[in-house]
Design an enzyme around this catalytic site. Structure first.
Site, mmCIF file in Angstrom:
data_model
loop_
_atom_site.group_PDB
_atom_site.id
_atom_site.type_symbol
_atom_site.label_atom_id
_atom_site.label_comp_id
_atom_site.label_asym_id
_atom_site.label_seq_id
_atom_site.Cartn_x
_atom_site.Cartn_y
_atom_site.Cartn_z
ATOM 1 N N ASP A 211 8.513 -5.144 9.999
ATOM 2 C CA ASP A 211 7.053 -5.181 10.018
ATOM 3 C C ASP A 211 6.547 -6.213 11.029
ATOM 4 O OD1 ASP A 211 4.610 -4.266 8.502
ATOM 5 O OD2 ASP A 211 4.423 -6.418 8.114
ATOM 6 N N GLU A 273 8.528 -2.479 14.389
ATOM 7 C CA GLU A 273 7.117 -2.082 14.377
ATOM 8 C C GLU A 273 6.404 -3.056 15.304
ATOM 9 O OE1 GLU A 273 2.939 -1.822 12.085
ATOM 10 O OE2 GLU A 273 4.240 -3.562 12.011
HETATM 11 C C1 NOJ Z 1 2.071 -3.306 9.335
HETATM 12 C C2 NOJ Z 1 2.167 -2.421 8.131
HETATM 13 O O1 NOJ Z 1 2.595 -1.152 8.531
HETATM 14 C C3 NOJ Z 1 0.805 -2.429 7.505
HETATM 15 O O2 NOJ Z 1 0.660 -1.448 6.520
HETATM 16 C C4 NOJ Z 1 0.536 -3.809 6.968
HETATM 17 O O3 NOJ Z 1 -0.781 -3.869 6.462
HETATM 18 C C5 NOJ Z 1 0.678 -4.859 8.069
HETATM 19 N N1 NOJ Z 1 1.821 -4.647 8.897
HETATM 20 C C6 NOJ Z 1 0.798 -6.230 7.472
HETATM 21 O O4 NOJ Z 1 2.040 -6.394 6.870
#
Ligand code: NOJ
Length: 548
Positions: A211, A273
């Site tokens: 993440d 991500e």
């Molecule tokens: C990316 C995640 O995919 C999202 O859903 C989340 O709110 C943020 N990061 C914070 O962790």
């Protein structure tokens, strides 16, 4: 078993994202759970995916649907137990499905033991040093340390009350106030995440989706952000220089993790991500000694336009090949408007804003679904690894008419309803047309309301219909695997403007994104994303042809 370099599973895998709270609810409380996943693994085998990625199921107050983790090494009782996790993992592996879990290293929940210790400790203490605490500006420290905004709207800093009852230091949270950012320059933080990685690797997971992988390290001195003055995508895509995204220091963290994963057999993988402005920048996250995959958000953010799609496909293949990584492809996830709606929007819609009853340029559902099917038929013909998001195989649209009082995304609250946020793509998915909550939960409970029209989209209503979106996905995945497209290569064929024509292995792909029907090339139609008109491919339609 570890495979020869170049043949690792993640290079070609189709990975299905499960958003556990909206997948299947066996306990009947309206929130999906791990036993619900285990119960439906055969449906995923039938669909034909190679792996699943699970969004967070860890202990969490659920302020950001589990991306606010209070204990990284335990399952939240909402979703089950560690035993349920082990069962799910074993059952998935027994069926040949790999399992990737979500790792959230940028921030924890404010209920994490470490943050609670930090609040109780004094400024300058080792407990505070695990997070980003700073004194405020102004005579009494009453102003935030810098001008950074939270991705969810509002300031990225919150001031705490110290143990003596006086207003005190501020802490950084790039997301919600309940998600304090860790200080990744601190060796204790680095060590803790090595422990967490090992905890899940030892249990047998095949990898991690990481993440906010572009956000862990912040620019030295936390300088103000010179905002470009126009709307920017929330998660960082389309930005230029930002002091909290894409800092050089993050790469050392992933080199460290790469070495750690390499100690384990079985080609464990890391997927970033990382929302970055260009494909070339994103490719830096998958250099040979760093992560293995990165989500191709540049592809996801490209509109329904033949020339632009061809450009981003070419750029992706070249940039990832240059670092020896596969390109990934993705059209939907739990943070973006579902592509069955997004591809037919007629107004700007920055990532994270979502769509609701008052949004301009709302999509015409039939156009959206037609384009989504055509877009997926194109995507699944491309070499590399592809990510699917639960429900897209049913052609689910974004749910637009969620009443304000039912919305749950922190974005909605932090912007006072100015941005609808991401609830519309997170509505629990329909399994059975004729059952309470469409079979999501036996009691009919559902944490977000499901639309009345979803009976026709339920899995059981689509299973036997050869023209359904579910049947299309099944055919695509089976032919992709059978014909080895994941390990293939793209050769562009000459085509009219508005049309994309390419060859990958034995398949010719022909996508009509133009405005008039186009005569199709020679060959036998293997798969069509929509009905054909004799030898003509209607607009918003993609076909796969073979000559064998
Ligand atoms: C990316 C995640 O995919 C999202 O859903 C989340 O709110 C943020 N990061 C914070 O962790």
């Amino acid at each position: 078993m570890t495979t020869l370099p170049g043949a690792e599973w993640w290079r070609t895998a189709v990975i299905y994202q499960i958003y556990p709270r909206s997948f299947a609810d066996l306990t009947g409380d309206g929130i999906g759970d791990l036993p619900g996943i285990t119960a439906h693994l055969d449906d995923l085998v039938d669909l034909g995916v190679d792996a699943i990625w699970l969004s967070p199921f860890y202990r969490s107050p659920q302020k950001d649907a589990g991306y606010d983790v209070a204990d990284y090494c335990d399952v939240d009782p909402l979703f089950g137990s560690l035993r349920d996790f082990d069962d799910m993992l074993a059952e998935a592996h027994r069926r040949g499905i790999r399992v990737i879990v979500d790792l959230v290293p940028n921030h924890s929940s404010d209920q994490h033991e470490w943050f609670q210790q930090a609040l109780a400790a004094a400024p300058g203490s080792p407990e505070r040093a695990r997070y980003m605490f700073r004194d405020g500006k102004g005579a009494g420290g009453e102003l935030p340390p810098n001008n950074w905004d939270s991705v969810f709207g509002g300031p990225a800093w919150t001031r705490i009350v110290e143990a003596d009852g006086e207003p005190g230091q501020w802490y950084l949270h790039l997301f919600d106030t309940s998600q304090p950012d860790f200080d990744w320059t601190n060796p204790e933080v680095q060590g803790e995440f090595r422990r967490i990685l090992r905890f899940w690797l030892d249990r047998g997971v095949d990898g991690f989706r990481v993440d906010v992988a572009h956000g862990l390290v912040k620019a030295e001195g936390l300088p103000d952000y010179a905002h470009p003055g126009h709307e920017v995508d929330a998660m960082g895509g389309q930005h230029g220089e930002v002091p909290f995204w894409g800092q050089e220091g993050v790469h050392e963290i992933y080199r460290d993790w790469h070495r750690l994963l390499a100690e384990y057999a079985g080609d464990r993988a890391l997927c970033a991500e990382a929302w970055l402005p260009t494909v070339a920048q994103t490719a830096l996250w998958v250099r040979p000694d760093e992560m293995h995959q990165a989500f191709n958000f540049n592809y996801l953010e490209t509109g329904w336009d033949a020339a632009q799609l061809r450009a981003v496909i070419d750029e992706s293949l070249a940039a990832y090949a240059a670092v020896g990584a596969p390109s990934t492809w993705v059209l939907s996830n739990h943070d973006v408007v579902r592509h069955a709606s997004r591809l037919a929007l007629t107004a700007e819609n920055p990532q994270g804003h979502g769509i609701g009853p008052d949004s301009p340029g709302k999509p015409i559902p039939e156009v959206g679904l037609r384009r989504a099917r055509a877009a997926t038929t194109l995507m699944l013909a491309l070499p590399g690894s592809a990510y699917l998001y639960q429900g897209e195989e049913l052609g689910l649209p974004e749910v637009i008419d969620i009443p304000g009082e039912a919305r749950q995304d922190p974005t909605w609250f932090r912007t006072d309803g100015e941005r609808y946020g991401r609830d519309g793509c997170r509505v629990p998915i329909p399994w059975t047309a004729d059952a309470p909550a469409y079979g999501f939960s036996a009691t009919g409970e559902s944490w977000l309301p499901q639309p009345a029209e979803w009976a026709a989209l339920a899995r059981d209503a689509q299973t036997a219909d050869p023209a359904s979106t579910l049947s299309l996905y099944r055919m695509l995945l089976s032919a992709r695997r059978g014909r080895g497209l994941g390990a293939g290569a793209v050769e562009w064929l000459e085509s009219a403007p508005g049309v994309l024509a390419l060859r990958n292995a034995t398949v010719t792909v022909f996508a009509n994104l133009g405005e008039v029907p186009i005569r199709r090339p020679e060959g036998v139609v293997l798969i069509a994303s929509g009905p054909l008109d004799g030898d003509f491919v209607p607009v918003d339609t993609t076909i796969w042809l073979v000559n064998d």
